[in-house]
Write a protein that holds these residues in place. Structure first.
Motif, PDB file in Angstrom:
ATOM      1  N   ALA A  15      55.561  35.269  85.742  1.00  0.00           N
ATOM      2  CA  ALA A  15      54.395  35.784  86.467  1.00  0.00           C
ATOM      3  C   ALA A  15      54.121  34.956  87.722  1.00  0.00           C
ATOM      4  O   ALA A  15      53.836  35.509  88.791  1.00  0.00           O
ATOM      5  N   ALA A  16      54.213  33.636  87.609  1.00  0.00           N
ATOM      6  CA  ALA A  16      53.988  32.764  88.768  1.00  0.00           C
ATOM      7  C   ALA A  16      55.053  33.002  89.837  1.00  0.00           C
ATOM      8  O   ALA A  16      54.742  33.081  91.036  1.00  0.00           O
ATOM      9  N   VAL A  17      56.298  33.133  89.419  1.00  0.00           N
ATOM     10  CA  VAL A  17      57.384  33.415  90.364  1.00  0.00           C
ATOM     11  C   VAL A  17      57.126  34.740  91.075  1.00  0.00           C
ATOM     12  O   VAL A  17      57.243  34.845  92.296  1.00  0.00           O
ATOM     13  N   ALA A  18      56.758  35.759  90.309  1.00  0.00           N
ATOM     14  CA  ALA A  18      56.501  37.088  90.885  1.00  0.00           C
ATOM     15  C   ALA A  18      55.353  37.056  91.891  1.00  0.00           C
ATOM     16  O   ALA A  18      55.353  37.820  92.858  1.00  0.00           O
ATOM     17  N   ARG A  19      54.358  36.157  91.691  1.00  0.00           N
ATOM     18  CA  ARG A  19      53.229  36.028  92.621  1.00  0.00           C
ATOM     19  C   ARG A  19      53.603  35.252  93.881  1.00  0.00           C
ATOM     20  O   ARG A  19      52.783  35.074  94.777  1.00  0.00           O
ATOM     21  N   GLY A  20      54.821  34.726  93.929  1.00  0.00           N
ATOM     22  CA  GLY A  20      55.252  33.969  95.099  1.00  0.00           C
ATOM     23  C   GLY A  20      54.906  32.496  95.046  1.00  0.00           C
ATOM     24  O   GLY A  20      54.944  31.810  96.067  1.00  0.00           O
ATOM     25  N   GLU A  21      54.586  32.005  93.864  1.00  0.00           N
ATOM     26  CA  GLU A  21      54.295  30.579  93.691  1.00  0.00           C
ATOM     27  C   GLU A  21      55.590  29.825  93.413  1.00  0.00           C
ATOM     28  O   GLU A  21      56.546  30.392  92.883  1.00  0.00           O
ATOM     29  N   ILE A  22      55.598  28.542  93.734  1.00  0.00           N
ATOM     30  CA  ILE A  22      56.684  27.658  93.304  1.00  0.00           C
ATOM     31  C   ILE A  22      56.342  27.299  91.857  1.00  0.00           C
ATOM     32  O   ILE A  22      55.294  26.708  91.588  1.00  0.00           O
ATOM     33  N   ALA A  23      57.202  27.695  90.927  1.00  0.00           N
ATOM     34  CA  ALA A  23      56.929  27.499  89.501  1.00  0.00           C
ATOM     35  C   ALA A  23      58.082  26.748  88.844  1.00  0.00           C
ATOM     36  O   ALA A  23      59.248  26.956  89.190  1.00  0.00           O
ATOM     37  N   PHE A  24      57.740  25.888  87.898  1.00  0.00           N
ATOM     38  CA  PHE A  24      58.713  25.041  87.208  1.00  0.00           C
ATOM     39  C   PHE A  24      58.785  25.432  85.742  1.00  0.00           C
ATOM     40  O   PHE A  24      57.755  25.607  85.086  1.00  0.00           O
ATOM     41  N   LEU A  25      60.000  25.515  85.219  1.00  0.00           N
ATOM     42  CA  LEU A  25      60.215  25.778  83.799  1.00  0.00           C
ATOM     43  C   LEU A  25      61.367  24.907  83.329  1.00  0.00           C
ATOM     44  O   LEU A  25      62.511  25.076  83.765  1.00  0.00           O
ATOM     45  N   THR A  26      61.066  23.960  82.447  1.00  0.00           N
ATOM     46  CA  THR A  26      62.085  23.080  81.896  1.00  0.00           C
ATOM     47  C   THR A  26      62.389  23.520  80.475  1.00  0.00           C
ATOM     48  O   THR A  26      61.486  23.890  79.723  1.00  0.00           O
ATOM     49  N   HIS A  27      63.669  23.478  80.120  1.00  0.00           N
ATOM     50  CA  HIS A  27      64.057  23.801  78.742  1.00  0.00           C
ATOM     51  C   HIS A  27      65.359  23.084  78.408  1.00  0.00           C
ATOM     52  O   HIS A  27      66.074  22.604  79.287  1.00  0.00           O
ATOM     53  N   TYR A  28      65.609  22.997  77.104  1.00  0.00           N
ATOM     54  CA  TYR A  28      66.892  22.475  76.655  1.00  0.00           C
ATOM     55  C   TYR A  28      67.958  23.485  77.027  1.00  0.00           C
ATOM     56  O   TYR A  28      67.697  24.689  77.109  1.00  0.00           O
ATOM     57  N   TRP A  29      69.174  22.976  77.224  1.00  0.00           N
ATOM     58  CA  TRP A  29      70.210  23.822  77.783  1.00  0.00           C
ATOM     59  C   TRP A  29      71.575  23.270  77.422  1.00  0.00           C
ATOM     60  O   TRP A  29      71.794  22.063  77.479  1.00  0.00           O
ATOM     61  N   LEU A  30      72.453  24.144  77.023  1.00  0.00           N
ATOM     62  CA  LEU A  30      73.838  23.770  76.750  1.00  0.00           C
ATOM     63  C   LEU A  30      74.748  24.641  77.594  1.00  0.00           C
ATOM     64  O   LEU A  30      74.630  25.866  77.586  1.00  0.00           O
ATOM     65  N   ASP A  31      75.637  23.986  78.326  1.00  0.00           N
ATOM     66  CA  ASP A  31      76.600  24.714  79.139  1.00  0.00           C
ATOM     67  C   ASP A  31      77.862  23.861  79.196  1.00  0.00           C
ATOM     68  O   ASP A  31      77.801  22.700  79.606  1.00  0.00           O
ATOM     69  N   PRO A  32      78.988  24.421  78.781  1.00  0.00           N
ATOM     70  CA  PRO A  32      80.223  23.616  78.759  1.00  0.00           C
ATOM     71  C   PRO A  32      80.639  23.091  80.132  1.00  0.00           C
ATOM     72  O   PRO A  32      81.378  22.106  80.217  1.00  0.00           O
ATOM     73  N   ARG A  33      80.150  23.692  81.201  1.00  0.00           N
ATOM     74  CA  ARG A  33      80.474  23.193  82.545  1.00  0.00           C
ATOM     75  C   ARG A  33      79.791  21.865  82.836  1.00  0.00           C
ATOM     76  O   ARG A  33      80.207  21.129  83.733  1.00  0.00           O
ATOM     77  N   PHE A  34      78.691  21.576  82.107  1.00  0.00           N
ATOM     78  CA  PHE A  34      77.909  20.357  82.329  1.00  0.00           C
ATOM     79  C   PHE A  34      77.680  19.673  80.985  1.00  0.00           C
ATOM     80  O   PHE A  34      76.557  19.648  80.472  1.00  0.00           O
ATOM     81  N   PRO A  35      78.719  19.106  80.389  1.00  0.00           N
ATOM     82  CA  PRO A  35      78.611  18.586  79.024  1.00  0.00           C
ATOM     83  C   PRO A  35      77.637  17.421  78.849  1.00  0.00           C
ATOM     84  O   PRO A  35      77.160  17.191  77.737  1.00  0.00           O
ATOM     85  N   ASP A  36      77.291  16.713  79.920  1.00  0.00           N
ATOM     86  CA  ASP A  36      76.377  15.574  79.810  1.00  0.00           C
ATOM     87  C   ASP A  36      74.914  15.951  80.037  1.00  0.00           C
ATOM     88  O   ASP A  36      74.039  15.101  79.927  1.00  0.00           O
ATOM     89  N   MET A  37      74.646  17.192  80.347  1.00  0.00           N
ATOM     90  CA  MET A  37      73.282  17.637  80.638  1.00  0.00           C
ATOM     91  C   MET A  37      72.678  18.302  79.397  1.00  0.00           C
ATOM     92  O   MET A  37      73.320  19.126  78.759  1.00  0.00           O
ATOM     93  N   ARG A  38      71.441  17.907  79.071  1.00  0.00           N
ATOM     94  CA  ARG A  38      70.739  18.491  77.920  1.00  0.00           C
ATOM     95  C   ARG A  38      69.582  19.379  78.337  1.00  0.00           C
ATOM     96  O   ARG A  38      69.085  20.162  77.541  1.00  0.00           O
ATOM     97  N   THR A  39      69.115  19.212  79.566  1.00  0.00           N
ATOM     98  CA  THR A  39      67.971  19.988  80.034  1.00  0.00           C
ATOM     99  C   THR A  39      68.229  20.503  81.443  1.00  0.00           C
ATOM    100  O   THR A  39      69.072  19.976  82.171  1.00  0.00           O
ATOM    101  N   VAL A  40      67.481  21.531  81.798  1.00  0.00           N
ATOM    102  CA  VAL A  40      67.491  22.068  83.153  1.00  0.00           C
ATOM    103  C   VAL A  40      66.054  22.448  83.492  1.00  0.00           C
ATOM    104  O   VAL A  40      65.299  22.851  82.598  1.00  0.00           O
ATOM    105  N   THR A  41      65.682  22.291  84.735  1.00  0.00           N
ATOM    106  CA  THR A  41      64.399  22.782  85.221  1.00  0.00           C
ATOM    107  C   THR A  41      64.683  23.863  86.244  1.00  0.00           C
ATOM    108  O   THR A  41      65.394  23.634  87.216  1.00  0.00           O
ATOM    109  N   LYS A  42      64.139  25.028  85.990  1.00  0.00           N
ATOM    110  CA  LYS A  42      64.285  26.145  86.924  1.00  0.00           C
ATOM    111  C   LYS A  42      63.051  26.137  87.830  1.00  0.00           C
ATOM    112  O   LYS A  42      61.933  26.233  87.359  1.00  0.00           O
ATOM    113  N   VAL A  43      63.301  26.002  89.132  1.00  0.00           N
ATOM    114  CA  VAL A  43      62.239  26.045  90.123  1.00  0.00           C
ATOM    115  C   VAL A  43      62.352  27.408  90.787  1.00  0.00           C
ATOM    116  O   VAL A  43      63.308  27.672  91.499  1.00  0.00           O
ATOM    117  N   GLY A  44      61.380  28.274  90.507  1.00  0.00           N
ATOM    118  CA  GLY A  44      61.477  29.645  90.979  1.00  0.00           C
ATOM    119  C   GLY A  44      60.369  30.035  91.937  1.00  0.00           C
ATOM    120  O   GLY A  44      59.291  29.430  91.950  1.00  0.00           O
TER     121      GLY A  44
END
Length: 100
Positions: A15-44
């Motif tokens: 909803a914040a992204v759709a309103r044109g705000e800079i919004a942050f969402l952090t979550h745990y994340w697994l991706d074999p391309r980045f084996p040392d990373m456990r989290t990602v923050t999406k800035v939308g």
């Protein structure tokens, strides 16, 4: 694969992204391309010019904005992720995901 967030958090970010705000969402994340990373923050933000400016202001290349959907975002990983979350005073996200 994303996990560690509630549907309400995701819906609030969308909803914040759709309103044109800079919004942050952090979550745990697994991706074999980045084996040392456990989290990602999406800035939308649906305002792509605003999101590009935000990237430049934070020393990030807007070329890496994911613009494949109605929720354009930049994925923050590693030390830059922690730096940006601290600068945005999003300490709860740092603590919650073990990055403090």
């Amino acid at each position: 694969m994303a996990f560690g967030i509630k549907r309400k958090e995701l819906e609030g970010w969308k909803a914040a992204v759709a309103r044109g705000e800079i919004a942050f969402l952090t979550h745990y994340w697994l991706d074999p391309r980045f084996p040392d990373m456990r989290t990602v923050t999406k800035v939308g933000c649906s305002d792509r010019v605003k999101l590009s400016r935000w990237c430049l202001d934070n020393g990030l290349n807007p070329r890496y904005i994911h613009d494949r959907s109605e929720y354009p975002h930049f994925d923050l990983l590693g030390p830059k992720q922690r730096e940006v979350l601290r600068a945005a005073n999003l300490l709860e996200q740092l603590e919650r995901f073990g990055m403090a």
